[in-house]
Scaffold this active site. Structure first.
Site, PDB file in Angstrom:
ATOM      1  N   GLU A  97       0.659  -1.115  -0.106  1.00 48.33           N
ATOM      2  CA  GLU A  97      -0.627  -0.073  -0.246  1.00 48.33           C
ATOM      3  C   GLU A  97       0.923   0.844  -0.097  1.00 48.33           C
ATOM      4  OE1 GLU A  97      -4.292  -0.675   2.247  1.00 48.33           O
ATOM      5  OE2 GLU A  97      -3.096   0.915   3.040  1.00 48.33           O
TER       6      GLU A  97
ATOM      7  N   HIS B 224       7.631 -26.183  -1.110  1.00 45.76           N
ATOM      8  CA  HIS B 224       6.842 -27.815  -2.171  1.00 45.76           C
ATOM      9  C   HIS B 224       5.769 -27.335  -3.039  1.00 45.76           C
ATOM     10  CE1 HIS B 224       9.262 -31.319  -0.168  1.00 45.76           C
ATOM     11  NE2 HIS B 224       9.404 -30.215   1.178  1.00 45.76           N
TER      12      HIS B 224
ATOM     13  N   LYS C 294     -14.440   0.236  -4.088  1.00 43.38           N
ATOM     14  CA  LYS C 294     -15.276   0.737  -2.595  1.00 43.38           C
ATOM     15  C   LYS C 294     -16.637   1.281  -3.965  1.00 43.38           C
ATOM     16  CE  LYS C 294     -12.235   1.587   0.760  1.00 43.38           C
ATOM     17  NZ  LYS C 294     -11.829   2.102   2.409  1.00 43.38           N
TER      18      LYS C 294
HETATM   19  O1  PA5 Z   1      -3.351   1.690   6.287  1.00 47.25           O
HETATM   20  C1  PA5 Z   1      -4.563   1.544   5.933  1.00 47.25           C
HETATM   21  O2  PA5 Z   1      -4.813   3.254   5.900  1.00 47.25           O
HETATM   22  C2  PA5 Z   1      -5.487   0.659   5.269  1.00 47.25           C
HETATM   23  O3  PA5 Z   1      -5.665  -0.422   4.834  1.00 47.25           O
HETATM   24  C3  PA5 Z   1      -6.745   0.448   6.475  1.00 47.25           C
HETATM   25  O4  PA5 Z   1      -5.843   0.006   7.453  1.00 47.25           O
HETATM   26  C4  PA5 Z   1      -7.856  -0.421   6.039  1.00 47.25           C
HETATM   27  O5  PA5 Z   1      -8.731   0.332   5.022  1.00 47.25           O
HETATM   28  C5  PA5 Z   1      -8.875  -0.465   7.022  1.00 47.25           C
HETATM   29  O6  PA5 Z   1      -9.697   1.293   7.194  1.00 47.25           O
HETATM   30  P1  PA5 Z   1     -10.857   1.917   8.547  1.00 47.25           P
HETATM   31  O7  PA5 Z   1      -9.158   1.334   9.907  1.00 47.25           O
HETATM   32  O8  PA5 Z   1     -10.952   3.111   8.303  1.00 47.25           O
HETATM   33  O9  PA5 Z   1     -11.251   1.035   8.851  1.00 47.25           O
END
Ligand code: PA5
Length: 447
Positions: free
Chosen positions: A287, A308, A422
């Site tokens: 990310e 394996h 989303k």
């Molecule tokens: O690193 C990030 O910001 C995202 O992966 C969030 O952790 C994830 O989308 C969850 O979001 P939230 O904590 O707002 O539910």
């Protein structure tokens, strides 16, 4: 301390590959420290550990005790950065089996809110029937669909099984101070809650209550975890010499390999307990770096299991990969290979050896074979799996990630690409406010 061995990448990068990257790495560390790089409003993680107040840890431990005293099972509802860190630490430190069969000392920790599987939720809610369970609802935005949907179901079940008053005691929210539905719900229902700092993004939040509360409920020492992270923080500042700064060396090595055409990094472990640490690491790096059509693809394998299955590809597939192995020096327990009079399985040559010696030889043999096969190898040596060293490892990876993102030239602290699915999902489900998108997407599907 945690040691980074990059001797097995030397044949794969230009002679002064690492040296050449030193100035860029230094500059990136300074950007992080001075807060003048991209995404600088999300660098609160940088000194979370050294600045953690004892009062916060006291409060986390106090609430953890309430959950531990009143629950057989605690469900952590969260997705991405809101669950992977705690799951990684809990699994790395837990007995491989007592979490499954439920030991007496600690509540069993289960996870929800990280998928939208009807079967998963059915089976979870069935499993919880008749059990004294609590919920830690974690969402920074407070609006994440996966988490909100699971929490809606679990909250109802908890209230039905335990009554509203007890439910209020065993449901805890970790969310934004003001925004989002999780905050509104926590305030209205009177849940105990913790705040996720504004300047800490989800994937960097394991050392906030997001990670610390579930870890404390599972019975682990969050003070040692934080101490490990704080010590690594000190080891990775601009004051440290490049060669003595594990985050700098790691970031330089992986970027030198990337520039030489190694586009995929496989995080390898030889301890199945580290499976979720790899999941956490994949989110952290994926990310943070995968943007603007750039970035190392983070993958992971559990060895020797996956030797394996994936071993063939790694040994002889396209030569665009490198491996980063987390090598645990000292294991917790002792199991010797027994001798056998008949020796039907032919294993007497290893009789009397520790199983870990066999594992270590598998590790070394694999490293040599893969390097011979054209796969560079970075080795991260962790003295043992306890709270302190895991804390060090977490911080080393976080800092390495911030540095790498800047070396790559992206903002490592945003995640604009996560929104695309989303938008489509909301349009398809007919969420209010998505009418225009809905029309567009439906006509596209019909075609
Ligand atoms: O690193 C990030 O910001 C995202 O992966 C969030 O952790 C994830 O989308 C969850 O979001 P939230 O904590 O707002 O539910």
């Amino acid at each position: 301390m945690i040691r980074i061995d990059i001797s097995q990448i030397q044949g794969f990068i230009s002679k002064d590959g690492i040296k050449a990257l030193e100035p860029e790495v230094k500059e990136s560390i300074l950007k992080l420290e001075n807060g003048n790089g991209a995404g600088n409003d999300f660098i609160g993680w940088m000194n979370l550990a050294s600045k953690t107040e004892s009062g916060l840890l006291d409060a986390i431990e106090e609430i953890a005790k309430i959950l531990r005293d009143n629950c057989e099972v605690v469900i952590v509802a969260g997705i991405g950065g809101s669950y992977l860190g705690s799951r990684a630490v809990i699994e790395a430190l837990s007995n491989s089996f007592t979490q499954l069969i439920q030991d007496r000392k600690n509540p069993q920790i289960l996870f929800a809110g990280h998928n939208i599987s009807e079967d998963y939720l059915y089976e979870l809610t069935e499993y919880l029937k008749g059990k004294k369970f609590g919920i830690i609802n974690i969402s920074k935005s407070g609006t994440t669909t996966e988490t909100a949907l699971s929490f809606r179901l679990l909250k109802k079940q908890c209230e039905q099984q335990r009554g509203k008053d007890v439910a209020r005691k065993v449901i805890v929210a970790i969310t934004d101070a003001k925004r989002g539905a999780a905050r509104v719900c926590a305030d209205k229902e009177g849940y105990r809650s913790f705040i996720i700092p504004d300047n800490v993004g989800g994937r960097f939040s394991v050392l906030t209550p997001v990670g610390l509360l579930p870890i404390a409920v599972a019975g682990f020492d969050i003070r040692q975890l934080v101490k490990g992270a704080a010590d690594m923080e000190a080891l990775t500042t601009s004051k440290m010499a490049f060669a003595d700064n594990p985050a700098a060396v790691y970031a330089a090595a992986r970027n030198a390999l990337y520039r030489g055409g190694k586009k995929i990094e496989i995080l390898v472990n030889f301890q199945p307990k580290l499976h979720y640490l790899s999941e956490w690491w994949k989110q952290l790096y994926g990310e943070s770096e995968g943007k603007e059509n750039k970035g190392i693809f983070p993958a992971s394998v559990d060895f020797s299991t996956d030797l394996h299955s994936m071993g063939q590809w790694i040994q002889e597939g396209e030569r665009t990969i490198f491996e980063t192995v987390i090598s645990v020096d000292k294991v917790k327990h002792s199991v010797l290979v027994p001798s056998d009079e008949e020796n039907l399985d032919g294993l007497n040559y290893m009789a009397g050896k520790h199983v870990d010696q066999v594992n270590k030889m598998a590790e070394l043999g694999t490293q040599l074979a893969h390097v011979d096969g054209g796969v560079p190898n970075i080795r991260i040596v962790v003295p043992e799996l306890n709270e302190y060293w895991i804390g060090q490892l977490i911080y080393m990876f976080e800092k390495g990630c911030g540095i790498s993102g800047y070396v790559l030239g992206v903002n490592p602290f945003n995640q604009p690409g996560v929104e695309a699915y989303k938008k489509n999902m909301f349009a398809l489900l007919g969420k209010p406010g998505y009418e225009e998108e809905s029309k567009k997407i439906l006509s596209r599907i019909k075609k």
